[in-house]
Motif scaffolding. Structure first.
Motif, PDB file in Angstrom:
ATOM      1  N   ASP A 190      -4.884   8.561   6.768  1.00 33.61           N
ATOM      2  CA  ASP A 190      -5.416   8.363   5.429  1.00 33.61           C
ATOM      3  C   ASP A 190      -6.407   7.205   5.457  1.00 33.61           C
ATOM      4  OD1 ASP A 190      -5.565   8.836   2.580  1.00 33.61           O
ATOM      5  OD2 ASP A 190      -4.499   6.947   2.315  1.00 33.61           O
ATOM      6  N   GLN A 191      -7.416   7.325   4.623  1.00 34.87           N
ATOM      7  CA  GLN A 191      -8.316   6.215   4.342  1.00 34.87           C
ATOM      8  C   GLN A 191      -8.525   6.219   2.845  1.00 34.87           C
ATOM      9  OE1 GLN A 191     -11.781   5.532   6.783  1.00 34.87           O
ATOM     10  NE2 GLN A 191     -12.902   4.662   5.066  1.00 34.87           N
ATOM     11  N   SER A 192      -8.305   5.083   2.214  1.00 32.42           N
ATOM     12  CA  SER A 192      -8.469   5.028   0.765  1.00 32.42           C
ATOM     13  C   SER A 192      -9.165   3.732   0.365  1.00 32.42           C
ATOM     14  CB  SER A 192      -7.112   5.144   0.065  1.00 32.42           C
ATOM     15  OG  SER A 192      -6.287   4.056   0.427  1.00 32.42           O
ATOM     16  N   THR A 193      -9.723   3.759  -0.833  1.00 32.27           N
ATOM     17  CA  THR A 193     -10.376   2.579  -1.386  1.00 32.27           C
ATOM     18  C   THR A 193      -9.892   2.366  -2.809  1.00 32.27           C
ATOM     19  OG1 THR A 193     -12.251   3.856  -2.198  1.00 32.27           O
ATOM     20  CG2 THR A 193     -12.458   2.916   0.004  1.00 32.27           C
ATOM     21  N   PHE A 194      -9.834   1.122  -3.203  1.00 38.58           N
ATOM     22  CA  PHE A 194      -9.550   0.789  -4.595  1.00 38.58           C
ATOM     23  C   PHE A 194     -10.160  -0.574  -4.871  1.00 38.58           C
ATOM     24  CE2 PHE A 194      -5.959  -0.865  -2.204  1.00 38.58           C
ATOM     25  CZ  PHE A 194      -5.670  -2.090  -2.792  1.00 38.58           C
TER      26      PHE A 194
ATOM     27  N   THR B 100       0.759   5.434   0.256  1.00 40.01           N
ATOM     28  CA  THR B 100       0.001   6.633   0.592  1.00 40.01           C
ATOM     29  C   THR B 100       0.888   7.837   0.322  1.00 40.01           C
ATOM     30  OG1 THR B 100      -1.176   5.428   2.318  1.00 40.01           O
ATOM     31  CG2 THR B 100      -1.234   7.829   2.445  1.00 40.01           C
TER      32      THR B 100
ATOM     33  N   THR C 196      -8.274   0.739   2.908  1.00 41.43           N
ATOM     34  CA  THR C 196      -7.111   0.837   3.775  1.00 41.43           C
ATOM     35  C   THR C 196      -7.279   2.025   4.724  1.00 41.43           C
ATOM     36  OG1 THR C 196      -5.835   2.258   2.293  1.00 41.43           O
ATOM     37  CG2 THR C 196      -5.609  -0.127   1.992  1.00 41.43           C
ATOM     38  N   LYS C 197      -6.796   1.859   5.954  1.00 38.51           N
ATOM     39  CA  LYS C 197      -6.817   2.934   6.944  1.00 38.51           C
ATOM     40  C   LYS C 197      -5.431   3.029   7.559  1.00 38.51           C
ATOM     41  CE  LYS C 197     -11.663   2.222   8.084  1.00 38.51           C
ATOM     42  NZ  LYS C 197     -12.624   1.834   9.107  1.00 38.51           N
TER      43      LYS C 197
ATOM     44  N   SER D 262       0.853  -1.181   0.000  1.00 41.13           N
ATOM     45  CA  SER D 262       0.000   0.000   0.000  1.00 41.13           C
ATOM     46  C   SER D 262       0.888   1.229   0.000  1.00 41.13           C
ATOM     47  CB  SER D 262      -0.895   0.007   1.240  1.00 41.13           C
ATOM     48  OG  SER D 262      -1.704   1.156   1.238  1.00 41.13           O
TER      49      SER D 262
ATOM     50  N   LYS E 163       0.192  13.435   2.734  1.00 40.87           N
ATOM     51  CA  LYS E 163      -0.795  13.681   3.786  1.00 40.87           C
ATOM     52  C   LYS E 163      -0.226  14.703   4.771  1.00 40.87           C
ATOM     53  CE  LYS E 163      -3.599  10.990   1.895  1.00 40.87           C
ATOM     54  NZ  LYS E 163      -4.698  11.580   1.164  1.00 40.87           N
TER      55      LYS E 163
END
Length: 167
Positions: free
Chosen positions: A105-109, A93, A123-124, A91, A96
């Motif tokens: 961070d929080q993301s999606t894929f 990032t 992901t967090k 992952s 930030k």
């Protein structure tokens, strides 16, 4: 916070005037730590490959106000019908803002697999600089896997992973 200090000071003065033996009480303050500007950090997480912790690296911008890059290797265990599956990856990032020593961070894929199933990844990330040369935090990834009809066929999680990194 100022009013707490002022009230504590008044209380101590009154206690002294009345001859009461009251010990001073410390007022807690959150300490902000600035990371070393332009620094690169390396570390490991609590997840392991054999006996070795999985690696991560972290970079701070030249101004010291942004976490410019965070890379962490991870693995997640699935709880589907077979129960033996897992997914892993790296992952990344980027950029930030660091606020009071903290970056998040929080993301999606999503990813489509060769059999037509789709994985929705979340992901967090939480990180905090505990000194100019040290950071620590948590990371979590969850994966929901659906078949081509949209039915959930598996769920996977890394659970909360803790990590540390030093310059």
């Amino acid at each position: 916070m100022k009013h707490l200090r002022r009230n504590a000071t008044k209380c101590l003065a009154l206690s002294a005037a009345l001859g009461l033996g009251v010990a001073p009480v410390a007022v807690a303050t959150a300490k902000t730590v600035a990371p070393k500007k332009g620094a690169a950090f390396v570390g490991v997480s609590t997840q392991k490959s054999g006996n070795l912790g999985l690696p991560l690296d972290l970079r701070v911008s030249k101004s010291g106000t942004t976490m410019s890059r965070f890379d962490i290797e991870w693995t997640s265990t699935c709880t589907g019908p077979g129960g033996q599956g897992s997914y892993g990856g790296l992952s990344v990032t980027l950029n930030k803002k660091i606020t009071k020593s903290v970056f998040t961070d929080q993301s999606t894929f999503s990813k489509t697999f060769s059999n037509g199933d789709k994985g929705a990844f979340v992901t967090k990330l939480f990180g905090k600089f505990t000194s100019p040369l040290r950071a620590a935090g948590t990371f979590n990834v969850t994966v929901a896997i659906t078949d081509p009809t949209g039915a959930t066929v598996d769920t996977c999680t890394s659970n909360n992973v803790t990590w540390t990194a030093t310059n």
